[in-house]
Design a protein around this motif. Sequence first.
Motif, PDB file in Angstrom:
ATOM      1  N   ASN A 107       0.859  -1.185   0.000  1.00  0.00           N
ATOM      2  CA  ASN A 107       0.000   0.000   0.000  1.00  0.00           C
ATOM      3  C   ASN A 107       0.900   1.241   0.000  1.00  0.00           C
ATOM      4  OD1 ASN A 107      -3.019  -0.965   0.739  1.00  0.00           O
ATOM      5  ND2 ASN A 107      -1.533  -2.243   1.803  1.00  0.00           N
ATOM      6  N   PRO A 108       1.304   1.693  -1.189  1.00  0.00           N
ATOM      7  CA  PRO A 108       2.277   2.791  -1.290  1.00  0.00           C
ATOM      8  C   PRO A 108       1.888   4.050  -0.503  1.00  0.00           C
ATOM      9  CG  PRO A 108       1.864   1.808  -3.438  1.00  0.00           C
ATOM     10  CD  PRO A 108       0.890   1.189  -2.504  1.00  0.00           C
ATOM     11  N   GLU A 109       0.562   4.328  -0.363  1.00  0.00           N
ATOM     12  CA  GLU A 109       0.150   5.536   0.351  1.00  0.00           C
ATOM     13  C   GLU A 109       0.467   5.455   1.843  1.00  0.00           C
ATOM     14  OE1 GLU A 109      -3.543   2.881   0.517  1.00  0.00           O
ATOM     15  OE2 GLU A 109      -1.859   3.279  -0.826  1.00  0.00           O
ATOM     16  N   LEU A 110       0.770   4.230   2.334  1.00  0.00           N
ATOM     17  CA  LEU A 110       1.094   4.048   3.751  1.00  0.00           C
ATOM     18  C   LEU A 110       2.599   3.879   3.987  1.00  0.00           C
ATOM     19  CD1 LEU A 110      -1.800   1.610   4.734  1.00  0.00           C
ATOM     20  CD2 LEU A 110      -1.602   4.024   5.355  1.00  0.00           C
ATOM     21  N   GLN A 111       3.396   4.094   2.961  1.00  0.00           N
ATOM     22  CA  GLN A 111       4.836   3.888   3.086  1.00  0.00           C
ATOM     23  C   GLN A 111       5.426   4.745   4.207  1.00  0.00           C
ATOM     24  OE1 GLN A 111       7.075   4.684  -0.458  1.00  0.00           O
ATOM     25  NE2 GLN A 111       8.785   3.426   0.171  1.00  0.00           N
ATOM     26  N   HIS A 112       6.185   4.103   5.093  1.00  0.00           N
ATOM     27  CA  HIS A 112       6.848   4.717   6.258  1.00  0.00           C
ATOM     28  C   HIS A 112       5.885   5.126   7.372  1.00  0.00           C
ATOM     29  CE1 HIS A 112      10.359   4.632   3.786  1.00  0.00           C
ATOM     30  NE2 HIS A 112       9.962   5.597   2.988  1.00  0.00           N
ATOM     31  N   VAL A 113       4.577   4.975   7.161  1.00  0.00           N
ATOM     32  CA  VAL A 113       3.604   5.384   8.174  1.00  0.00           C
ATOM     33  C   VAL A 113       3.561   4.375   9.315  1.00  0.00           C
ATOM     34  CG1 VAL A 113       1.155   5.820   8.627  1.00  0.00           C
ATOM     35  CG2 VAL A 113       2.202   6.666   6.524  1.00  0.00           C
ATOM     36  N   LEU A 114       3.405   3.110   8.964  1.00  0.00           N
ATOM     37  CA  LEU A 114       3.219   2.079   9.979  1.00  0.00           C
ATOM     38  C   LEU A 114       4.529   1.686  10.653  1.00  0.00           C
ATOM     39  CD1 LEU A 114       0.716  -0.096   7.924  1.00  0.00           C
ATOM     40  CD2 LEU A 114       0.185   1.602   9.671  1.00  0.00           C
ATOM     41  N   THR A 115       5.622   1.789   9.922  1.00  0.00           N
ATOM     42  CA  THR A 115       6.920   1.422  10.496  1.00  0.00           C
ATOM     43  C   THR A 115       7.600   2.590  11.199  1.00  0.00           C
ATOM     44  OG1 THR A 115       7.909   1.806   8.309  1.00  0.00           O
ATOM     45  CG2 THR A 115       7.335  -0.466   8.858  1.00  0.00           C
ATOM     46  N   ALA A 116       6.901   3.729  11.316  1.00  0.00           N
ATOM     47  CA  ALA A 116       7.460   4.878  12.043  1.00  0.00           C
ATOM     48  C   ALA A 116       7.658   4.524  13.510  1.00  0.00           C
ATOM     49  CB  ALA A 116       6.543   6.091  11.900  1.00  0.00           C
ATOM     50  N   THR A 117       6.854   3.587  14.011  1.00  0.00           N
ATOM     51  CA  THR A 117       6.985   3.099  15.392  1.00  0.00           C
ATOM     52  C   THR A 117       7.450   1.651  15.346  1.00  0.00           C
ATOM     53  OG1 THR A 117       5.227   4.559  16.177  1.00  0.00           O
ATOM     54  CG2 THR A 117       5.742   2.642  17.544  1.00  0.00           C
ATOM     55  N   GLN A 118       8.452   1.336  16.144  1.00  0.00           N
ATOM     56  CA  GLN A 118       8.996  -0.030  16.197  1.00  0.00           C
ATOM     57  C   GLN A 118       8.529  -0.724  17.483  1.00  0.00           C
ATOM     58  OE1 GLN A 118      11.091  -1.598  13.685  1.00  0.00           O
ATOM     59  NE2 GLN A 118      10.178   0.141  12.609  1.00  0.00           N
ATOM     60  N   TYR A 119       7.947  -1.893  17.313  1.00  0.00           N
ATOM     61  CA  TYR A 119       7.404  -2.651  18.450  1.00  0.00           C
ATOM     62  C   TYR A 119       8.372  -3.723  18.954  1.00  0.00           C
ATOM     63  CZ  TYR A 119       2.833  -0.667  17.236  1.00  0.00           C
ATOM     64  OH  TYR A 119       1.790   0.203  16.982  1.00  0.00           O
ATOM     65  N   GLY A 120       9.445  -3.975  18.213  1.00  0.00           N
ATOM     66  CA  GLY A 120      10.269  -5.148  18.486  1.00  0.00           C
ATOM     67  C   GLY A 120      11.291  -5.023  19.597  1.00  0.00           C
ATOM     68  N   ASP A 121      11.467  -3.826  20.161  1.00  0.00           N
ATOM     69  CA  ASP A 121      12.447  -3.641  21.236  1.00  0.00           C
ATOM     70  C   ASP A 121      11.821  -4.059  22.569  1.00  0.00           C
ATOM     71  OD1 ASP A 121      14.327  -2.856  23.078  1.00  0.00           O
ATOM     72  OD2 ASP A 121      14.698  -0.900  22.167  1.00  0.00           O
ATOM     73  N   LYS A 122      12.243  -5.230  23.095  1.00  0.00           N
ATOM     74  CA  LYS A 122      11.644  -5.758  24.327  1.00  0.00           C
ATOM     75  C   LYS A 122      12.012  -4.935  25.558  1.00  0.00           C
ATOM     76  CE  LYS A 122      11.262 -10.509  22.662  1.00  0.00           C
ATOM     77  NZ  LYS A 122      11.625 -11.920  22.885  1.00  0.00           N
ATOM     78  N   ARG A 123      13.026  -4.087  25.441  1.00  0.00           N
ATOM     79  CA  ARG A 123      13.358  -3.196  26.556  1.00  0.00           C
ATOM     80  C   ARG A 123      12.281  -2.136  26.736  1.00  0.00           C
ATOM     81  NH1 ARG A 123      19.034  -1.238  24.407  1.00  0.00           N
ATOM     82  NH2 ARG A 123      17.649  -1.104  22.591  1.00  0.00           N
ATOM     83  N   VAL A 124      11.555  -1.861  25.655  1.00  0.00           N
ATOM     84  CA  VAL A 124      10.477  -0.866  25.697  1.00  0.00           C
ATOM     85  C   VAL A 124       9.139  -1.543  25.986  1.00  0.00           C
ATOM     86  CG1 VAL A 124       9.263   0.928  24.393  1.00  0.00           C
ATOM     87  CG2 VAL A 124      11.738   0.633  24.104  1.00  0.00           C
ATOM     88  N   LEU A 125       8.826  -2.569  25.198  1.00  0.00           N
ATOM     89  CA  LEU A 125       7.564  -3.283  25.371  1.00  0.00           C
ATOM     90  C   LEU A 125       7.842  -4.784  25.444  1.00  0.00           C
ATOM     91  CD1 LEU A 125       5.032  -1.506  22.955  1.00  0.00           C
ATOM     92  CD2 LEU A 125       5.100  -1.405  25.439  1.00  0.00           C
ATOM     93  N   SER A 126       7.499  -5.373  26.553  1.00  0.00           N
ATOM     94  CA  SER A 126       7.706  -6.814  26.720  1.00  0.00           C
ATOM     95  C   SER A 126       6.634  -7.595  25.977  1.00  0.00           C
ATOM     96  CB  SER A 126       7.656  -7.182  28.206  1.00  0.00           C
ATOM     97  OG  SER A 126       6.338  -6.966  28.707  1.00  0.00           O
TER      98      SER A 126
END
Length: 536
Positions: A107-126
């Motif tokens: 979905n080109p119109e959403l490029q960089h929108v959803l990945t602006a936040t990273q969920y994979g850092d367990k130090r931030v979110l377990s």
Amino acid sequence: MPNQLSLQALESWLWESANILRGSIDSSDFKNYIFGLLFLKRFNDVFEERLARLTRDENLTLIEAEGEVEDRWGRFPLSARWSALSARTENIGEALDKAFATIEANNPELQHVLTATQYGDKRVLSDATLQRLLRHFNQYRLGNDDLYKADMLGDAYEYLIKQFADDAGKKGGEFYTPKAVVRLVVGLIDPQSGQSVYDPTCGSGGMLVESAHHIAELPNGTIMGKPNVLLYGQEKNLGTWAIAKLNLYLHNMRAEIERGDTLVEPRHLDGDYIKTFDRVIANPPFSDKSWWTPLELAAEAELESGKKPKAPNYKQVSDPYGRFAYGVPPRNYADLAFAQHMLASLKADGRMGVILPHGVLFRSGEEGKIREGLLFGTDAASGNQAGDLIEAIVGLPSALFYNTSIPACVLVLNKRKPAKLKDKVIIIDARRDYLEGKAQNSLRPEDIARIVASHKAAFQSQTEVENYCRVVTLDEIRSNDGNLNIARYIANGETEETIDVAATLAELAALTEEEARIDARLSGYLVELGLLEVDV
């Protein structure tokens, strides 16, 4: 679960998700994580709703239905779907990041929108916190059939943005303008059906959404159920830009929202020129400092090379788009730089509304020269720039915004004022009309209605309201040296009490004598009670 979710239940449910995050991350970051999950749940449920409709109404197999939906709306693999993600017990953040990247890729119109936040850092979110969040979002479905109107999720999204701004305190002002103030400015510039609206500092997109809602209420204001408007914006902060994109998406509105520093790198261009629009609206950061990055970088480079630190000279600002034709504002006050960018972005018959700190109305120096240019024009030496561009000034109450308590104003500029308003400026003093709050004041619906109605009457018929609204001539403003401080033009309506000095002094003397008599009586009582010794 009811067939359709009410807006109140939806808002309450979504806000509860913030409580799951408390203690894990800063409250000002809640929005980044919750909005991503909200989008994913919506995207997933609409996808499944489309599959169900095709299998039910057209007798397609599930595989056939998936192929048809993905051909039209983009690939959505099983690993990115809600059922797979909510079933996970470990590495949930990494799986979410991959899911968002997959949706963006399709979905080109959403490029960089959803990945602006990273969920994979367990130090931030377990994993445990993410598991709780996913379970919470599992309580309701968010397909079109589950909502009582198409843009209901957009309304809930706006509610969340306000709640997050309240929670974040001063930081909330970086991405949210109170809705009442937004409605006021939209009402003043009055965008019309079929027009284009641009916000150069769009934050979370509230001014664009409100402009679209305003137009949708007008005759011919919608086309196929959507507002008949072209929306454009730019936002510097990556996270806030992503929120704006999702805001418009969840309102079922399309907008061209670009990312970057509007002053240094304007993204909406027609070739080598600034693109122009019918209406321009903004709440730029108040008195932004060090706003011209090229000069600041040059100064920092000199400092690193061991040279004596020296503040950059803003007279050296060189804008390739020629936006600062009336002058370059000082280093510590970008307010009139944003205003001039907006003016350059207006069509020849365009109108703009900008929220600025009250100081722009009376500060001298370069800002005074710019203000005089907008009012009276400039001479040949300064490029013969047109004057008579200020249509209206509205003084607002103090403490309306999250990040400052200082009073602000709305400046309405118009490149084609009607003949009856030539060489005149509408000035409205609305500083005393508001609802007082503990931390923040607010405009009531009746306050907004009074301002907009007074402006409209003054615009159309030059109607004035005593102690509230005046149509002031440029000659009167010139006699005040171009100072636009509202108090110079509108009395506050309060009658000053005349003080009789002699009578007041006599009253004070009588009170002093009375105080001495009371002290003597009190001392007598204390002596009788044995609490005070008598001096012999």
